[in-house]
Write an enzyme that holds these catalytic residues in place. Structure first.
Site: not given
Length: 215
Positions: A81, A91, A144, A166
């Site tokens: 990342e 979500r 995360c 990830h």
């Protein structure tokens, strides 16, 4: 003995395992190179408690480098990342049934932090070892990203380099509950994280070559 801290998450939702933790815990106590030891610790998959636990680990171990890891369903490679954003936008609820919508990770904090790891050198080292890898331009807006942002915020200006990786599902997770999703074997994840960590430790200045994705 200098310390590199790796973190992975506890299982989330209906899963009984989390590949990030399954991979990093197998590196716990191993020597990355001469005079450098890896310690691996688990973080809760929860917005409120993950940052607290992370700060406790930083204070307890005084690591010289930190790499947090987490699961990204739908990805087929190790995603190094680039950036964490100051936004929680869940979500679905976390493991404590908390679902923040459009809130800040750190009130008054910068809009974003970049990884301080040599992300493209790490991708290059992984690809040369035959392990799928790419730079990712988004860590999402779930726990995360929250941990990634909190980590960079805590270490800003300290000289301790840090970032986030990830990882995909494990094959057994796909077979059990995520049909059609990409995956990587646990052995590949363990070796990939070892190579990425070693590359990060040994590389002071990142390389300049294409290594990202469009999305």
């Amino acid at each position: 003995m200098r310390t590199v801290l790796l973190t992975g998450f506890e299982p989330f939702d209906q899963d009984t395992i989390n590949p990030s933790w399954e991979a990093v815990r197998r590196l716990d106590g191993t020597d990355l190179c001469d005079g450098v030891r890896i310690i691996a610790r688990q973080l809760p998959c929860a917005f409120v408690t993950s940052g607290t636990r992370l700060n406790e680990l930083l204070a307890e171990h005084s690591p010289k480098m930190v790499i947090a890891t987490g699961l990204a369903s739908g990805r087929s490679e190790l995603s190094i990342e680039r950036v964490a954003i100051n936004l929680n936008d869940a979500r679905i609820p976390d493991n404590l049934a908390y679902q923040p919508i459009d809130t800040a990770v750190e009130a008054g904090g910068p809009a974003a932090y970049f990884s301080t790891l040599p992300i493209k050198a790490m991708v290059k080292a992984l690809r040369e070892a035959g392990i799928p890898a790419a730079v990712s331009q988004t860590a999402g807006t779930f726990v995360c990203n929250k941990v990634f942002y909190s980590l960079q915020h805590a270490l800003a200006g300290s000289g301790v380099r840090s970032g986030f990786i990830h990882v995909p599902y494990l094959p057994e997770q796909v077979a059990r509950s995520a049909p059609g999703q990409p995956s990587l074997a646990l052995e590949t994840l363990v070796e990939g994280l070892r190579i990425a960590t070693l590359s990060a430790w040994n590389t002071q200045a990142d390389i300049a070559e294409s290594g990202g994705q469009v999305s």
